[in-house]
Design an enzyme around this catalytic site. Structure first.
Site, PDB file in Angstrom:
ATOM      1  CG  HIS A 155      -1.690  -1.231   1.441  1.00 51.25           C
ATOM      2  ND1 HIS A 155      -2.910  -1.504   0.860  1.00 51.25           N
ATOM      3  CD2 HIS A 155      -1.369  -2.342   2.170  1.00 51.25           C
ATOM      4  CE1 HIS A 155      -3.319  -2.710   1.242  1.00 51.25           C
ATOM      5  NE2 HIS A 155      -2.391  -3.245   2.034  1.00 51.25           N
ATOM      6  CB  SER A 276      12.749  22.710 -15.439  1.00 46.73           C
ATOM      7  OG  SER A 276      11.999  23.896 -15.510  1.00 46.73           O
ATOM      8  CE  LYS A 282      11.413  19.508 -11.190  1.00 47.83           C
ATOM      9  NZ  LYS A 282      10.186  19.929 -11.854  1.00 47.83           N
ATOM     10  CG  ASN A 284      12.258  17.279 -14.431  1.00 49.30           C
ATOM     11  OD1 ASN A 284      12.144  17.393 -13.212  1.00 49.30           O
ATOM     12  ND2 ASN A 284      12.019  18.267 -15.269  1.00 49.30           N
ATOM     13  CD  GLU A 289       8.426  12.275 -15.592  1.00 48.43           C
ATOM     14  OE1 GLU A 289       7.758  13.074 -16.268  1.00 48.43           O
ATOM     15  OE2 GLU A 289       9.274  12.648 -14.765  1.00 48.43           O
TER      16      GLU A 289
END
Ligand code: ARG
Length: 457
Positions: A155, A276, A282, A284, A289
């Site tokens: 969970h 970014s 940033k 990333n 993704e």
């Protein structure tokens, strides 16, 4: 340009021609189309259906076309209906009337089925090899981090201590199953449809065993209707690829979380991260993704293929031309994902200390604390309840089980003694989980070595 001239008084309208044509996406099968035609022409010559010299002439012409396409000297004619039309037309342009004999005892229906199978057989083999590369990286990393303690989750709540190696090997198992699914599918699809002709075989004395052997198929298909109607191999490959994408997507999701400041379990190499345009701080995880995002495409391709096939009467229907863009997209996407994901994983930095300190919070040794009492003869349910009370007490006092004084333990259950501190030590909690398949470092080392051996065999 179409092959089906003679019956028609008018040529196709431009829009219909564009709509009907598949050369823009089936031209990538030019090698396979030529390979299939060479086998067919050879068989026609060997069986005496056409003369030997005609057959040799055709084969020589086809080889010249292949050479010129590979060198870039010859370009596809986008006015042709499909790759089959283009190559037959080019052949006749080059060698004259003998080129017109190639399509004896053949239809584009069996021809296209052979082309797709040959093309996909090669692609499946490539994906198998890319999966092996990924599994190798996973198993090597598992060996490196065989005793790195981290929290295991259910969970997404800290649950019990495991090792990072153990977590990685869970993905290794998934990709091993993917590998065996593809190997299985390759075997099942390797049956030759050539010679099914349009749908009903032929009256010519063709030798389907000969073409099967020439093309590396294990046998000819048993039923000519099935030979040209079957696209199970596309459905099966797309389904297998979808499952691979489920695994890659879950792995990507974890990588994305692990890279966040909230976790910081790993740091990706700069070569596999992006910045970014506005926020200078940033870094990333775009690659992970994108892999997660591309799973949707591959599922869509699978759904499209299933839907295209589900309502068409036997045998060939033009709906089946839709198979190619979907299966090509699925194959291309999975290859790109694997090619990007594997080196990203290979070059990541693992922040062991962050994993260890996350493991120290969240009471992930509570089960071990209860087990300590159970091993002293207390029924597990009572031990569980006592430990629950200890956790509540720790939360009130702002401490953890390791630092809770013995008098607090005694208040909850008299069977507790100083031995509990050793029993709930995280390294020991992991080291003692030696049950088969469990996360103990010695297990992980052995499982990782077995996995590497499996891949090398
Ligand atoms: N371009 C067609 C396809 O990809 C080739 C088969 C054409 N057969 C036919 N009967 N029209 O499906």
């Amino acid at each position: 340009m179409q092959l089906w001239q003679g019956r028609f008084k008018k040529s196709l309208s431009k829009t219909t021609n564009d709509f009907n044509s598949s050369i823009s996406f089936d031209s990538r099968m030019f090698r396979e189309d030529i390979q299939g035609s060479i086998a067919h022409a050879t068989m026609l010559g060997e069986t005496g259906i056409i003369k030997k010299e005609e057959s040799l002439h055709i084969v020589e012409g086809l080889k010249g076309i292949l050479e010129d396409l590979l060198s870039g000297e010859l370009h596809f004619d986008m006015e042709c209906e499909d790759i089959h039309t283009f190559i037959e037309g080019e052949l006749t342009k080059r060698i004259g009337d003998d080129g017109k004999r190639l399509h004896t005892a053949r239809s584009r229906n069996d021809q296209v089925a052979v082309d797709i199978k040959l093309y996909l057989r090669h692609e499946v083999e490539e994906i198998i090899s890319l999966l092996k590369d990924l599994i190798k990286v996973i198993a090597s990393k598992a060996k490196e981090y065989y005793d790195t303690v981290m929290p295991g989750y259910t969970h997404l709540q800290r649950a019990q201590p495991i090792t990072f190696g153990h977590h990685l090997l869970a993905y290794g198992e998934m990709f091993l199953r993917d590998l065996s699914r593809l190997q299985d599918c390759r075997k099942r699809m390797n049956i030759n449809p050539l010679g099914s002709c349009a749908l009903a075989g032929t009256t010519y004395p063709i030798d389907r065993h000969m073409t099967s052997e020439l093309l590396g198929f294990d046998a000819p298909t048993n039923n000519s209707l099935d030979g040209v109607s079957d696209r199970d191999y596309c459905l099966e490959i797309a389904s297998d690829l979808s499952i691979i994408m489920v695994h890659l997507s879950r792995f990507s999701e974890e990588m994305i979380m692990w890279c966040s400041w909230e976790f910081k379990f790993v740091e990706l190499d700069d070569a596999f991260s992006t910045g970014s345009s506005i926020m200078p701080q940033k870094k990333n995880p775009d690659i992970a993704e994108l892999v997660r995002g591309k799973s949707g495409r591959v599922f869509g391709d699978t759904m499209g293929l299933l839907t295209a096939m589900k309502g068409i009467a036997l045998a060939y229907n033009k709906d089946m031309q839709e198979d190619k863009e979907a299966i090509f997209d699925a194959v291309d996407s999975v290859k790109m994902c694997l090619i990007s994901f594997t080196p990203m994983l290979d070059t990541m930095t693992v922040l062991k200390n962050k994993m260890r300190s996350a493991a120290a919070g969240g009471f992930i040794n509570a089960t071990d604390c209860a087990d300590y009492l159970t091993k002293k003869g207390i029924p597990f349910r009572d031990a569980y309840k006592a430990t629950g009370a200890l956790v509540a007490r720790c939360i009130d006092l702002g401490t953890d089980l390791e630092n809770l004084p013995m008098e607090e333990y005694k208040k909850v259950h008299s069977a507790f003694d100083d031995g509990v501190y050793e029993a709930i030590n995280l390294e020991k909690c992991v080291a003692d989980r030696t049950s088969f398949g469990g996360p103990a470092p010695q297990n992980v080392m052995k499982q990782a070595e077995d996995m590497l051996k499996k891949i090398e065999d």
